[in-house]
Design a protein around this motif. Structure first.
Motif, PDB file in Angstrom:
ATOM      1  N   PHE A  49     -21.106 -19.348  22.999  1.00 31.39           N
ATOM      2  CA  PHE A  49     -20.240 -19.805  21.919  1.00 31.39           C
ATOM      3  C   PHE A  49     -19.368 -20.989  22.340  1.00 31.39           C
ATOM      4  CE2 PHE A  49     -20.903 -15.155  21.408  1.00 31.39           C
ATOM      5  CZ  PHE A  49     -21.818 -15.250  20.361  1.00 31.39           C
ATOM      6  N   ALA A  50     -19.900 -21.805  23.230  1.00 28.52           N
ATOM      7  CA  ALA A  50     -19.161 -22.979  23.694  1.00 28.52           C
ATOM      8  C   ALA A  50     -18.957 -23.986  22.578  1.00 28.52           C
ATOM      9  CB  ALA A  50     -19.910 -23.640  24.852  1.00 28.52           C
ATOM     10  N   LYS A  51     -19.891 -24.030  21.620  1.00 26.58           N
ATOM     11  CA  LYS A  51     -19.801 -25.008  20.530  1.00 26.58           C
ATOM     12  C   LYS A  51     -19.520 -24.344  19.182  1.00 26.58           C
ATOM     13  CE  LYS A  51     -22.928 -28.307  22.750  1.00 26.58           C
ATOM     14  NZ  LYS A  51     -24.201 -29.076  22.632  1.00 26.58           N
ATOM     15  N   THR A  52     -20.030 -23.143  19.006  1.00 30.16           N
ATOM     16  CA  THR A  52     -19.794 -22.379  17.779  1.00 30.16           C
ATOM     17  C   THR A  52     -19.080 -21.092  18.149  1.00 30.16           C
ATOM     18  OG1 THR A  52     -21.781 -23.245  16.716  1.00 30.16           O
ATOM     19  CG2 THR A  52     -20.880 -21.211  15.830  1.00 30.16           C
ATOM     20  N   GLY A  53     -17.943 -20.840  17.544  1.00 32.25           N
ATOM     21  CA  GLY A  53     -17.174 -19.651  17.880  1.00 32.25           C
ATOM     22  C   GLY A  53     -17.936 -18.374  17.576  1.00 32.25           C
ATOM     23  N   VAL A  78     -36.273 -18.705   8.086  1.00 32.69           N
ATOM     24  CA  VAL A  78     -35.433 -19.902   8.044  1.00 32.69           C
ATOM     25  C   VAL A  78     -33.996 -19.553   8.382  1.00 32.69           C
ATOM     26  CG1 VAL A  78     -34.362 -21.509   6.414  1.00 32.69           C
ATOM     27  CG2 VAL A  78     -36.861 -21.312   6.518  1.00 32.69           C
ATOM     28  N   ARG A  79     -33.506 -18.473   7.805  1.00 31.73           N
ATOM     29  CA  ARG A  79     -32.117 -18.070   8.031  1.00 31.73           C
ATOM     30  C   ARG A  79     -31.896 -17.686   9.497  1.00 31.73           C
ATOM     31  NH1 ARG A  79     -28.078 -15.918   4.508  1.00 31.73           N
ATOM     32  NH2 ARG A  79     -26.125 -16.106   5.691  1.00 31.73           N
ATOM     33  N   ALA A  80     -32.839 -16.961  10.078  1.00 32.21           N
ATOM     34  CA  ALA A  80     -32.702 -16.552  11.486  1.00 32.21           C
ATOM     35  C   ALA A  80     -32.710 -17.772  12.399  1.00 32.21           C
ATOM     36  CB  ALA A  80     -33.829 -15.604  11.857  1.00 32.21           C
ATOM     37  N   MET A  81     -33.626 -18.705  12.130  1.00 30.04           N
ATOM     38  CA  MET A  81     -33.695 -19.923  12.936  1.00 30.04           C
ATOM     39  C   MET A  81     -32.394 -20.707  12.840  1.00 30.04           C
ATOM     40  SD  MET A  81     -37.590 -21.130  12.004  1.00 30.04           S
ATOM     41  CE  MET A  81     -37.551 -22.614  13.022  1.00 30.04           C
ATOM     42  N   ARG A  82     -31.836 -20.782  11.632  1.00 25.16           N
ATOM     43  CA  ARG A  82     -30.607 -21.559  11.424  1.00 25.16           C
ATOM     44  C   ARG A  82     -29.430 -20.943  12.160  1.00 25.16           C
ATOM     45  NH1 ARG A  82     -30.290 -22.174   5.630  1.00 25.16           N
ATOM     46  NH2 ARG A  82     -31.546 -24.073   5.885  1.00 25.16           N
ATOM     47  N   ILE A  83     -29.356 -19.625  12.177  1.00 24.25           N
ATOM     48  CA  ILE A  83     -28.252 -18.950  12.885  1.00 24.25           C
ATOM     49  C   ILE A  83     -28.308 -19.260  14.375  1.00 24.25           C
ATOM     50  CG2 ILE A  83     -27.442 -16.676  13.644  1.00 24.25           C
ATOM     51  CD1 ILE A  83     -27.997 -15.675  10.799  1.00 24.25           C
ATOM     52  N   VAL A  84     -29.485 -19.160  14.976  1.00 19.82           N
ATOM     53  CA  VAL A  84     -29.606 -19.446  16.410  1.00 19.82           C
ATOM     54  C   VAL A  84     -29.340 -20.928  16.677  1.00 19.82           C
ATOM     55  CG1 VAL A  84     -31.141 -19.415  18.400  1.00 19.82           C
ATOM     56  CG2 VAL A  84     -31.191 -17.528  16.753  1.00 19.82           C
ATOM     57  N   ALA A  85     -29.832 -21.789  15.792  1.00 14.95           N
ATOM     58  CA  ALA A  85     -29.635 -23.233  15.964  1.00 14.95           C
ATOM     59  C   ALA A  85     -28.167 -23.613  15.897  1.00 14.95           C
ATOM     60  CB  ALA A  85     -30.418 -24.003  14.911  1.00 14.95           C
ATOM     61  N   SER A  86     -27.351 -22.805  15.203  1.00 16.09           N
ATOM     62  CA  SER A  86     -25.930 -23.125  15.063  1.00 16.09           C
ATOM     63  C   SER A  86     -25.200 -23.114  16.405  1.00 16.09           C
ATOM     64  CB  SER A  86     -25.254 -22.147  14.099  1.00 16.09           C
ATOM     65  OG  SER A  86     -25.128 -20.856  14.684  1.00 16.09           O
ATOM     66  N   LEU A  87     -25.807 -22.538  17.447  1.00 18.80           N
ATOM     67  CA  LEU A  87     -25.179 -22.519  18.770  1.00 18.80           C
ATOM     68  C   LEU A  87     -25.138 -23.907  19.392  1.00 18.80           C
ATOM     69  CD1 LEU A  87     -26.742 -19.229  20.189  1.00 18.80           C
ATOM     70  CD2 LEU A  87     -24.444 -19.550  19.270  1.00 18.80           C
ATOM     71  N   GLY A  88     -25.958 -24.829  18.893  1.00 22.85           N
ATOM     72  CA  GLY A  88     -25.899 -26.215  19.373  1.00 22.85           C
ATOM     73  C   GLY A  88     -26.388 -26.409  20.785  1.00 22.85           C
ATOM     74  N   ASP A  89     -27.324 -25.572  21.206  1.00 24.53           N
ATOM     75  CA  ASP A  89     -27.914 -25.674  22.545  1.00 24.53           C
ATOM     76  C   ASP A  89     -29.411 -25.882  22.369  1.00 24.53           C
ATOM     77  OD1 ASP A  89     -28.977 -25.329  25.068  1.00 24.53           O
ATOM     78  OD2 ASP A  89     -28.455 -23.197  25.210  1.00 24.53           O
ATOM     79  N   GLY A  90     -29.897 -27.061  22.746  1.00 22.98           N
ATOM     80  CA  GLY A  90     -31.289 -27.396  22.525  1.00 22.98           C
ATOM     81  C   GLY A  90     -32.272 -26.508  23.260  1.00 22.98           C
ATOM     82  N   HIS A  91     -31.813 -25.737  24.241  1.00 23.73           N
ATOM     83  CA  HIS A  91     -32.689 -24.820  24.958  1.00 23.73           C
ATOM     84  C   HIS A  91     -32.683 -23.424  24.351  1.00 23.73           C
ATOM     85  CE1 HIS A  91     -32.613 -27.863  28.202  1.00 23.73           C
ATOM     86  NE2 HIS A  91     -33.754 -27.325  28.561  1.00 23.73           N
ATOM     87  N   THR A  92     -31.822 -23.175  23.399  1.00 26.02           N
ATOM     88  CA  THR A  92     -31.711 -21.852  22.794  1.00 26.02           C
ATOM     89  C   THR A  92     -32.141 -21.935  21.343  1.00 26.02           C
ATOM     90  OG1 THR A  92     -29.916 -21.230  24.301  1.00 26.02           O
ATOM     91  CG2 THR A  92     -30.132 -19.961  22.267  1.00 26.02           C
ATOM     92  N   ASP A  93     -33.337 -21.424  21.050  1.00 31.35           N
ATOM     93  CA  ASP A  93     -33.829 -21.511  19.673  1.00 31.35           C
ATOM     94  C   ASP A  93     -34.759 -20.357  19.366  1.00 31.35           C
ATOM     95  OD1 ASP A  93     -36.114 -22.125  21.079  1.00 31.35           O
ATOM     96  OD2 ASP A  93     -36.620 -23.894  19.897  1.00 31.35           O
ATOM     97  N   LEU A  94     -34.960 -20.132  18.076  1.00 28.04           N
ATOM     98  CA  LEU A  94     -35.845 -19.084  17.592  1.00 28.04           C
ATOM     99  C   LEU A  94     -36.934 -19.740  16.761  1.00 28.04           C
ATOM    100  CD1 LEU A  94     -34.956 -15.604  16.258  1.00 28.04           C
ATOM    101  CD2 LEU A  94     -36.378 -17.066  14.831  1.00 28.04           C
ATOM    102  N   GLN A  95     -38.190 -19.300  16.969  1.00 31.61           N
ATOM    103  CA  GLN A  95     -39.309 -19.865  16.217  1.00 31.61           C
ATOM    104  C   GLN A  95     -40.278 -18.760  15.824  1.00 31.61           C
ATOM    105  OE1 GLN A  95     -41.247 -23.475  17.573  1.00 31.61           O
ATOM    106  NE2 GLN A  95     -39.654 -23.781  19.112  1.00 31.61           N
ATOM    107  N   PRO A  96     -40.999 -18.962  14.709  1.00 29.58           N
ATOM    108  CA  PRO A  96     -42.038 -17.997  14.351  1.00 29.58           C
ATOM    109  C   PRO A  96     -43.192 -18.073  15.338  1.00 29.58           C
ATOM    110  CG  PRO A  96     -42.148 -19.913  12.917  1.00 29.58           C
ATOM    111  CD  PRO A  96     -40.905 -20.072  13.739  1.00 29.58           C
ATOM    112  N   ALA A  97     -43.779 -16.945  15.648  1.00 25.60           N
ATOM    113  CA  ALA A  97     -44.952 -16.884  16.518  1.00 25.60           C
ATOM    114  C   ALA A  97     -45.932 -15.920  15.865  1.00 25.60           C
ATOM    115  CB  ALA A  97     -44.561 -16.431  17.916  1.00 25.60           C
ATOM    116  N   ARG A  98     -46.479 -16.356  14.737  1.00 31.72           N
ATOM    117  CA  ARG A  98     -47.333 -15.492  13.924  1.00 31.72           C
ATOM    118  C   ARG A  98     -48.293 -16.365  13.115  1.00 31.72           C
ATOM    119  NH1 ARG A  98     -42.741 -12.919   9.979  1.00 31.72           N
ATOM    120  NH2 ARG A  98     -44.513 -12.637   8.540  1.00 31.72           N
ATOM    121  N   ALA A  99     -49.524 -15.906  12.988  1.00 29.43           N
ATOM    122  CA  ALA A  99     -50.567 -16.720  12.371  1.00 29.43           C
ATOM    123  C   ALA A  99     -50.286 -17.032  10.911  1.00 29.43           C
ATOM    124  CB  ALA A  99     -51.916 -16.010  12.501  1.00 29.43           C
TER     125      ALA A  99
END
Length: 703
Positions: A49-53, A78-99
């Motif tokens: 939470f260095a960038k997002t409280g 989309v919502r889950a990805m956006r929540i993780v992306a809000s941390l503002g760390d390019g190494h910390t992200d969530l992506q779908p892994a499904r066909a």
């Protein structure tokens, strides 16, 4: 089994089907998965939470869970990805892994400084290669891109510029409300020939041999811009560069522009006609045919043989890799590169992860000139991400495990420094131009400010700075050189006894970085070493103004206790390089009279326009003396003062003590070569000279 091996097994099993229908998971599965990745983030990330409280983050999480039942599967992802992306760390992200999320549009859209363009398209849509994207789903492309970027973590605005992978994914675009129910999307283009055309793009199931069937993650975006999403083979992708297939850039071709020689892991080119050796590293890993270590060892051997003036290390397309490979490159480059060779590092928005570590280490130890645009993360950023599967919802999350500090713990900047901006526009890219490489090859001044100062002196550096401040002000992200770079230049100039240049660069440092105590300390030390006690004391007093509890305060107290009226000091009047006009206010304030003559007894540079100006009754060492100032081409170059009442032996001993230099007997006078100070043996005439004239003076006075 390690987490990577486990994930690989799970991924292989989960995407074994190519069924295009999206499977909806239960609310409980989603809620449990959310709790799982939140716990993983809290337990793994060094400072999530260095960038997002944390409060704002958890409010988003709870709101998501409360409205879960109202959302489609795509909207949930989309919502889950956006929540993780809000941390503002390019190494910390969530992506779908499904066909069922593995359907893609048959083009590759990249944002350049001049807009959004298609760098490559499948053969059946080759007309779109080189087209500018105007809108998607009847929305301006910038608006759509902004929504897409909210799904991908980024450290700064430049890293975010490359986060357009989800723009090509049908399920995510449907979750954002842009794609139709059948996954197609309407896109308006301005074609390369100027025509405007709207195209209905279908979504295609991932079938590239480089990826698993139905591949749904954005990893493909780390590859070359000549390729595209995980569809078909490189021969089926047509690029905007001369309509060549992507496969043409997967084999070396020296007829291509230098930066497009080979868009794979590693490539080098010796360019003797330009006195330049070029290295492009597009990943910090082994190449297909040569290991990372062997490639660079071979490149250094070739540099030894070629003796190029310039060495270019191009990291603009390097998204990272194995950072443990970087430290061994520092001594390798240090051993093989001569001080007379210019090392340039090219960076851009795609420079990320291990490439940032590379940039930081080289900037610290090798002091290259940095050209291009800021990298995709700051020198101080998080990294070394671990990967965790979230099987209940068909997703994967990467989480940083380390904080990398490459520019000091107090550096909070989000952008990496760039000495000379050279953004590549799409107009450049499609025609093969390269604003960074081309200008270096053409001999344009692309060196860092520090390198110019070290090689050509402070005057050249000051001219370059004035030009750059004027020319580069159009780039909001460009800033003057960081204090640490200027500190390095001043310290090296001091070691070389180029005190005038050191003082001049030190003054530039305090001009741009007055809030950093090191800049004042560095300038003050240069002034003391130059024998300018009074000026050094005034400058060092600023250290305590900026930082009252500075750990050097005891040392500074000893310096402040010295008396300039009793100890040797170069007269503050002697501001080397100043014009007569600029010194007039000082002369008027400190001299009872001023006289001049055009024929001096001695000239530091015979054949130049020389003027000698005498300042009468200048207060120096507690009494008044006449000081003769010699201007060469209207720049103060030397000065002499007669001190008849001074004991010669004591005065010489004082100079020797304060300058930390022993005199050299030259017959009729004593010389202090490092400081270019000369004492006559009779009458105690003292001559001070600017170190900018060292070469001429060594010929006339030191031999």
């Amino acid at each position: 089994m390690g987490h990577r091996a486990y994930f690989a097994l799970w991924l292989a099993l989960s995407i074994g089907t190519t069924d295009a229908a999206v499977t909806t998971h239960s609310v409980n599965q989603w809620n449990d998965s959310i709790d799982q990745f939140v716990q993983q983030i809290r337990g793994t990330h060094p400072d999530p939470f260095a960038k997002t409280g944390s409060l704002a983050f958890m409010r988003d999480v709870n709101d998501f869970k409360q409205h879960m039942g109202e959302l489609s599967e795509e909207e949930r992802m989309v919502r889950a990805m956006r929540i993780v992306a809000s941390l503002g760390d390019g190494h910390t992200d969530l992506q779908p892994a499904r066909a069922d999320f593995g359907k893609w549009y048959p083009i590759h859209i990249v944002e350049f400084p001049d807009g959004y363009f298609v760098t490559s398209a499948l053969k059946s849509y080759d007309e779109l290669a080189g087209a500018q994207v105007i809108s998607m789903a009847d929305k301006p492309i910038a608006q759509v891109a902004s929504a897409v970027r909210s799904l991908a973590s980024a450290d700064n605005e430049f890293g975010a510029r490359w986060n357009l992978g989800s723009l090509h994914n049908a399920a995510l675009m449907r979750g954002l409300g842009f794609a139709r129910a059948d996954d197609s999307i309407s896109v308006k283009f301005k074609l390369a020939d100027g025509r405007v055309k709207t195209e209905e793009l279908p979504a295609m199931l991932a079938d590239s041999a480089f990826y698993s069937p139905g591949f749904s993650r954005n990893d493909w975006e780390d590859g070359a811009e000549t390729l595209g999403p995980p569809l078909a083979s490189p021969t089926e992708w047509i690029t905007a560069y001369r309509g060549e297939p992507a496969s043409a850039f997967r084999v070396r071709d020296d007829t291509h522009p230098i930066h497009l020689t080979l868009r794979r892991a590693l490539v080098s080119r010796n360019l003797p006609q330009f006195g330049t050796y070029y290295i492009q590293s597009n990943i910090v890993e082994d190449g297909a045919d040569e290991s990372f270590r062997h490639f660079f060892a071979r490149a250094m051997d070739e540099i030894d043989s070629a003796h190029p003036k310039n060495v270019i290390l191009d990291l603009r397309n390097n998204p990272g890799g194995d950072g443990s490979r970087i430290p061994e490159l520092i001594p390798l480059f240090s051993r093989h590169l001569a001080s007379t060779q210019n090392l340039f590092i090219l960076t851009g928005p795609k420079t990320f992860s291990a490439a940032i570590l590379w940039l930081g280490d080289f900037a610290r130890f090798l002091h290259p000139s940095i050209v291009g645009e800021p990298a995709g993360a700051a020198l101080n950023s998080f990294g070394d991400a671990h990967e965790f599967p979230i099987p209940d919802i068909g997703a994967t999350i990467h989480i940083s495990t380390l904080r990398n500090v490459k520019s000091g713990v107090l550096d909070t900047s989000t952008l990496t420094p760039v000495d000379v901006p050279a953004p590549m526009t799409f107009a450049d890219w499609r025609t093969g131009r390269d604003p960074a490489v081309d200008q270096i090859l053409q001999g344009k001044e692309m060196r860092s400010f520090a390198q110019i100062a070290l090689v050509d002196g402070a005057d050249a550096a000051q001219r370059a700075m004035a030009e750059r401040v004027d020319v580069f002000k159009k780039y909001s992200w460009w800033t003057p050189p960081p204090e640490i770079e200027l500190r390095y230049a001043v310290q090296l100039l001091r070691e070389q006894h180029r005190f005038d240049d050191a003082i001049a660069i030190g003054k530039i440092s305090v001009r741009f970085h007055p809030e950093i105590w090191n800049s004042w300390y560095n300038l003050g030390q240069a002034q003391l070493e130059a024998g300018r006690l009074l000026e050094g004391q005034k400058t060092l007093a600023k250290v305590l103004e900026v930082d009252p509890n500075n750990f050097n305060k005891d040392e500074l107290a000893d310096i402040f206790a010295r008396d300039p009226a009793k100890e040797f000091s170069v007269p503050p009047l002697l501001q080397w390089g100043s014009s007569l006009e600029s010194l007039k206010p000082v002369l008027d304030a400190n001299c009872t009279a001023v006289s001049s003559e055009k024929t001096p007894a001695h000239s530091p540079q015979p054949g130049h326009e020389v003027l000698v100006v005498t300042c009468h009754d200048y207060l120096y060492l507690g009494s008044k003396h006449d000081v003769s100032l010699t201007f060469v081409d209207d720049r103060l170059a030397s000065a002499s003062v007669r001190l008849p009442a001074i004991d010669p032996q004591k005065f010489v001993a004082s100079i020797e003590h304060d300058l930390h230099e022993s005199p050299v007997d030259k017959g009729s006078y004593l010389a202090f070569p490092q400081h270019l100070t000369f004492i006559s043996k009779s009458g105690v005439d003292v001559m001070f000279c600017s170190t900018s004239f060292r070469g001429e003076l060594e010929r006339h006075l030191l031999h």
